[in-house]
Scaffold this active site. Structure first.
Site, PDB file in Angstrom:
ATOM      1  N   HIS A 254       0.821  -1.204   0.000  1.00  0.00           N
ATOM      2  CA  HIS A 254       0.000   0.000   0.000  1.00  0.00           C
ATOM      3  C   HIS A 254       0.859   1.261   0.000  1.00  0.00           C
ATOM      4  O   HIS A 254       0.479   2.280  -0.593  1.00  0.00           O
ATOM      5  CB  HIS A 254      -0.955  -0.008   1.189  1.00  0.00           C
ATOM      6  CG  HIS A 254      -2.124  -0.909   0.998  1.00  0.00           C
ATOM      7  ND1 HIS A 254      -2.927  -1.328   2.042  1.00  0.00           N
ATOM      8  CD2 HIS A 254      -2.627  -1.498  -0.108  1.00  0.00           C
ATOM      9  CE1 HIS A 254      -3.882  -2.123   1.570  1.00  0.00           C
ATOM     10  NE2 HIS A 254      -3.708  -2.234   0.269  1.00  0.00           N
ATOM     11  N   HIS A 389      -4.594  -5.831 -11.124  1.00  0.00           N
ATOM     12  CA  HIS A 389      -3.253  -5.393 -10.758  1.00  0.00           C
ATOM     13  C   HIS A 389      -2.220  -5.826 -11.805  1.00  0.00           C
ATOM     14  O   HIS A 389      -1.359  -5.049 -12.217  1.00  0.00           O
ATOM     15  CB  HIS A 389      -2.867  -5.957  -9.390  1.00  0.00           C
ATOM     16  CG  HIS A 389      -3.414  -5.178  -8.245  1.00  0.00           C
ATOM     17  ND1 HIS A 389      -4.478  -5.610  -7.482  1.00  0.00           N
ATOM     18  CD2 HIS A 389      -3.038  -3.987  -7.716  1.00  0.00           C
ATOM     19  CE1 HIS A 389      -4.738  -4.718  -6.545  1.00  0.00           C
ATOM     20  NE2 HIS A 389      -3.881  -3.725  -6.663  1.00  0.00           N
TER      21      HIS A 389
END
Length: 415
Positions: A254, A389
């Site tokens: 993150h 992703h």
């Protein structure tokens, strides 16, 4: 010093071809995702649907996004697959009684309880990309998605979004989290680009400023979990450290993802001048270096660990494919913006690791979870439900960083 394989070096024809081949196989891998109602089946190791598992909204939105991009790139059937996902979001996944979208459906079609900010952010993203692709119903879906989000999740006074309601939108959970807000930033930047409404870019900036402040005060390890007053809860989920959405501690992946989104916002927000963006580029660099410094090769083997404690020591050593995708993206973006060779070097290292450990050269797509010795495992992410992703990691390195990726691809805004 051994020369890096040109296949792994950014801006070589070999690297472009390498990523292009991966991208085509990703599109092929996910073809079987649509259920009869349009919601996305969870895909197994070889792309076969695992029909006994839940069909979740966020996965369906990601499929709309992926195959809308496929349409821009000439993938045969891309628009039709995006259309199926939009059908699911306008149909069986939509709560016609209370508004908004269920978290998903069980195998027998029963709605999952709760209304999630995370899922609603992805409805905005998926609808934005599908609208760019001319998918029927995407415009109406996007309008409803931003209206519901504005009403239920965005807090104008705080400049942040809440996290979870009950299904009826009558009880708001006290938990506040940055995972949902991170994907809100992504969705708001896409909405600003597609709707040409700077309100959403300004909101993204408000979220980013708070996140940068929290990260800077915490040695650039981002607090993930908060009370309803937005006080960091650094011990949250210590007993469940490998939770797929709310893990304990710092999440290097993150840190990388925020870094990239901060750069995208800073370059697109028409700050007063280049100096106006500079503090945010510096913050993005700090986040990147902290994440890579803590997570990459942290335990004697290649890969980025899932989580660390607040001193940077690994807690969950498993490697998640999405973290590698974000490392590839962010190294490329920071290289574009700064020209600094360290990012080019690390991009090549990430590419080599992708090729050697994370790409499934037999069944396609990327292994979603590896253990600390880089053996495939599935305790957190079994199968291969997520194309988003991996697909973006084949594109973001070669498109200008100030546009959301779907718009950049549609407009052919390559670097």
């Amino acid at each position: 010093m051994e020369k890096v394989n040109r296949k792994y070096e950014i801006d070589t024809e070999e690297n472009r071809e390498f990523l292009g081949g991966i991208r085509q196989r990703i599109f092929e891998f996910g073809r079987k995702f649509p259920s009869p109602g349009g919601s996305a089946y969870y895909l197994g190791d070889d792309g076969t649907p695992w029909k006994e598992r839940d069909r979740e909204v966020y996965v369906t939105c990601r499929m709309a996004h992926v195959y809308a991009i496929g349409e821009f790139l000439g993938f045969k059937g891309g628009k039709e697959l995006a259309q199926e996902a939009i059908k699911g979001l306008r149909g069986e996944l939509h709560d016609k009684e209370h508004g908004g979208w269920y978290a998903g459906l069980t195998a027998d079609g029963t709605p999952l309880s709760g209304k999630l900010c995370y899922a609603h952010a992805f409805v905005i993203l998926g609808a934005s990309s599908a609208l760019l692709a001319g998918v029927e119903g995407a415009e109406a879906l996007l309008k409803e998605a931003v209206d519901v989000y504005d009403l239920r999740f965005w807090n104008e006074e705080e400049g942040m979004s809440c996290d979870t309601w009950n299904t009826e939108f009558t009880v708001l959970d006290d938990y506040r989290g940055l995972n949902a807000n991170m994907h809100t930033v992504e969705a708001f930047l896409a909405a600003a680009d597609v709707l040409e409404d700077e309100t959403y870019r300004e909101r993204a900036g408000r979220i980013i400023r708070r996140v940068v402040s929290w990260a800077e005060k915490n040695n650039w390890r981002i607090p993930e979990h908060f009370t309803k007053e937005w006080i960091p809860d650094l011990e949250c989920n210590k007993e469940r450290p490998d939770d797929p959405f709310k893990p304990y501690g710092a999440t290097p992946g993150h840190g990388l993802e925020w870094s990239r989104l901060i750069v995208q916002w800073a370059l697109s927000a028409n700050l007063e001048d280049k100096e106006g963006a500079a503090p945010y580029i510096e913050a993005a660099k700090n986040l990147y270096h902290r994440a890579v410094g803590d997570g990459w090769n942290a335990d004697g083997a290649p890969g980025i660990v899932y989580t660390t404690d607040w001193d940077g020591k690994p807690v969950v050593h498993d490697r998640m494919h999405w973290t590698l995708a974000e490392a590839i993206n962010t190294a490329a973006v920071l290289y574009r913006v700064t020209g600094e060779e360290c990012y080019k070097k690390e991009y090549a290292e990430f590419m080599e690791y992708l090729d050697e450990k994370v790409l499934d050269h037999v069944n396609g797509s990327w292994f979603h979870q590896l253990d600390r010795e880089n053996h495939v495992t599935g305790t957190v992410w079994p199968g291969k439900a997520d194309l988003y992703h991996a697909l973006q990691a084949t594109l973001i390195p070669y498109y200008i960083p100030e546009f959301s990726i779907a718009l950049a691809v549609k407009r052919k805004q390559e670097v």
